[in-house]
Structure formats: structure tokens, C-alpha cells
Enzyme design. Structure first.
Site, PDB file in Angstrom:
ATOM      1  N   ARG A 109      49.816 127.221 -58.758  1.00  0.00           N
ATOM      2  CA  ARG A 109      49.473 128.553 -58.231  1.00  0.00           C
ATOM      3  C   ARG A 109      50.674 129.485 -58.192  1.00  0.00           C
ATOM      4  O   ARG A 109      50.581 130.656 -58.575  1.00  0.00           O
ATOM      5  CB  ARG A 109      48.848 128.448 -56.840  1.00  0.00           C
ATOM      6  CG  ARG A 109      47.457 127.847 -56.847  1.00  0.00           C
ATOM      7  CD  ARG A 109      46.905 127.684 -55.459  1.00  0.00           C
ATOM      8  NE  ARG A 109      47.813 126.830 -54.700  1.00  0.00           N
ATOM      9  CZ  ARG A 109      47.867 126.773 -53.376  1.00  0.00           C
ATOM     10  NH1 ARG A 109      47.075 127.520 -52.647  1.00  0.00           N
ATOM     11  NH2 ARG A 109      48.699 125.960 -52.771  1.00  0.00           N
ATOM     12  N   ASN A 142      43.175 127.237 -55.224  1.00  0.00           N
ATOM     13  CA  ASN A 142      42.772 125.838 -55.334  1.00  0.00           C
ATOM     14  C   ASN A 142      41.329 125.717 -54.861  1.00  0.00           C
ATOM     15  O   ASN A 142      40.947 126.319 -53.854  1.00  0.00           O
ATOM     16  CB  ASN A 142      43.641 124.939 -54.445  1.00  0.00           C
ATOM     17  CG  ASN A 142      44.998 124.656 -55.045  1.00  0.00           C
ATOM     18  OD1 ASN A 142      45.266 124.942 -56.203  1.00  0.00           O
ATOM     19  ND2 ASN A 142      45.872 124.084 -54.244  1.00  0.00           N
TER      20      ASN A 142
END
Length: 90
Positions: A19, A37
Site C-alpha cells: 500500500r 487491504n
């Protein structure tokens, strides 16, 4: 032309800095959207920008995390213009 892409990355893509790396790439390429996520172990990326910038973005993600990615599900859509920047969502 501005486009929107929604990508779902499968594999060992959580817990490897995915990320944060995606956010940095997005900022560098002036992509607006978010990365998150998912509870099923995938990572979802939503981005809006010029199509060539998005293709570059996706290629750089794939190249950087090829060892961790087992599958990518992409959808190209019309942009909504809803994003002022790029963020990591929780």
C-alpha cells in the site's frame, strides 16, 4: 483521455509494503484515488488519471511486486472525478 481503473491484486500482497509503495507511485504519477487491504487477503487499488499514466502506474506496481502478486483483476471504467488526491484507506 482521463480514465478510471479498479484493480484487485491477489497473492501475498499484504504485509509487504504494498500500500505504501502504491501510494508513493500514485503521487509521483499524479494519480488520484486510493488503495486498501481487503479482508480476503487481496488489495484493491482505484485510480483516476490520463490513461497512459494509469498504464505506467499498473506496470510499475506489477514490476515492483511481481514476486508477491499471483493474480490481477482489472476493470477500466469512466472517471468520476471524486478524488482530490491519493490515499491509503483502512
Amino acid at each position: 483521455m482521463v480514465r478510471r481503473v479498479e484493480a484487485f491484486y491477489s497473492g501475498q500482497v499484504q504485509g509487504v509494503g504494498f500500500r505504501l509503495s502504491v501510494e508513493r507511485l500514485a503521487v509521483d504519477l499524479n494519480i488520484r484515488g486510493w488503495v486498501k487491504n481487503l479482508s480476503d487477503g487481496r488489495v484493491r487499488v482505484v485510480g483516476e488519471a490520463e490513461e497512459e499514466a494509469l498504464k505506467n502506474f499498473l506496470e510499475r506496481i506489477k514490476r515492483s511486486f511481481s514476486v508477491y502478486i499471483s493474480d490481477i483483476d482489472l476493470q477500466w471504467l469512466a472517471p468520476t472525478g471524486e478524488f482530490p488526491d491519493f490515499q491509503i484507506r483502512f
